[in-house]
Design an enzyme around this catalytic site. Structure first.
Site, mmCIF file in Angstrom:
data_model
loop_
_atom_site.group_PDB
_atom_site.id
_atom_site.type_symbol
_atom_site.label_atom_id
_atom_site.label_comp_id
_atom_site.label_asym_id
_atom_site.label_seq_id
_atom_site.Cartn_x
_atom_site.Cartn_y
_atom_site.Cartn_z
ATOM 1 N N ASP A 56 0.820 -1.220 0.000
ATOM 2 C CA ASP A 56 0.000 0.000 0.000
ATOM 3 C C ASP A 56 0.852 1.268 0.000
ATOM 4 O OD1 ASP A 56 -2.197 -1.636 0.174
ATOM 5 O OD2 ASP A 56 -2.946 -0.812 2.058
ATOM 6 N N HIS A 107 -5.749 2.664 -4.278
ATOM 7 C CA HIS A 107 -5.809 2.859 -2.824
ATOM 8 C C HIS A 107 -6.491 4.187 -2.483
ATOM 9 C CE1 HIS A 107 -4.843 1.827 1.220
ATOM 10 N NE2 HIS A 107 -3.808 2.636 1.384
ATOM 11 N N HIS A 202 3.766 -2.402 3.250
ATOM 12 C CA HIS A 202 3.872 -1.053 2.684
ATOM 13 C C HIS A 202 5.240 -0.883 2.026
ATOM 14 C CE1 HIS A 202 0.743 -0.782 5.760
ATOM 15 N NE2 HIS A 202 0.248 0.227 5.076
#
Length: 272
Positions: A56, A107, A202
């Protein structure tokens, strides 16, 4: 004041509260246990012999290339849930993700909290983000993961209208924390990692503690090794067979399906 006036004022006070609850009600899906049990497709449950690897908040010109190099070395392709604002800032990096065979998903436009009801804004920003991904990379995104995993009514409706399928996760590394280490990331993922699961990491500290991405980067080889030792393949959501969908074909998504997306596994994933 008459009974009728009091009732009217009480009703007026309830309406904003009811509207807010309707907006954030679906956000209860953020709760890991209920989501995995009651909404396996939303949790990202897929083929029992496969683990979906997702990242992400990128792309980032400093950290994302390092993740791509490690993934190349491991022979793994992943799904990157990118922010529209970061794609605009770093278009070359977004194109590099696609060029190396990774899947780009949405996202959102920015990483703002979604608590204030604004379905019109949600729809506008999600549409803008999806368009930017498509125009920058030439790939049409198929998946959507809202920031913080908070799927409000407005975001859910906007995603459906755009043909985006919401997918959250079944395991994460808590790699956004300042105290995250490669060992803690690996062990935290391992605690919930099962065949068919979707892992959240991430590739940037855009919305995380400064430099926290280094823990996830260093944990990657061990995580993939754990999966392979357990006989699990690792790859993008396109290859994951999320419950209720069929395997995404290259012709449909424009994303190369890499069969070698990587067998992975371990009897006690995440343990050194």
């Amino acid at each position: 004041m008459s009974e009728g006036s009091r009732a009217a004022r009480a009703a007026c006070a309830v309406v904003p509260v009811a509207a807010a609850l309707a907006h954030i009600g679906p956000a209860a899906t953020w709760l890991h246990g209920p989501r995995r049990l009651l909404l396996p497709a939303l949790a990202g449950q897929g083929r029992p012999d496969h683990v979906a690897l997702t990242f992400d908040d990128g792309p980032d010109p400093v950290s994302t290339p390092l993740f791509l190099d490690v993934l190349d070395g491991l022979g793994v392709r992943a799904t990157f849930f990118v922010l529209g604002e970061n794609v605009v800032r770093h278009p070359a990096q977004a194109r590099e993700l696609a060029r190396r065979g990774h899947e780009l998903a949405v996202h959102g436009w920015s990483h703002d909290p979604p608590w204030l009801p604004s379905p019109a804004r949600d729809a506008r920003e999600l549409r803008r983000a999806a368009r930017v991904v498509r125009e920058t990379t030439g790939r049409t995104p198929r998946w959507y993961r809202p920031p913080y995993g908070i799927l409000t009514t407005g975001r859910w409706a906007a995603a459906r209208r755009l043909g985006l399928r919401p997918v959250l996760w079944t395991a994460w590394g808590k790699d956004w924390r300042q105290d995250a280490t490669p060992g803690s990331v690996r062990a935290t993922v391992a605690a919930d990692l099962r065949g068919g699961g979707t892992v959240l990491l991430h590739d940037t500290d855009h919305a995380s503690a400064p430099g926290s991405w280094r823990a996830a980067l260093a944990a990657l080889p061990g995580l993939v090794g754990d999966c392979r030792a357990a006989g699990l393949e690792v790859g993008p959501l396109a290859d994951h067979g999320v419950t209720g969908t069929t395997r995404v074909r290259e012709a449909e998504s424009g994303v190369p399906t890499t069969p070698g997306a990587v067998p992975s596994r371990s009897p006690t994933p995440g343990q050194p």
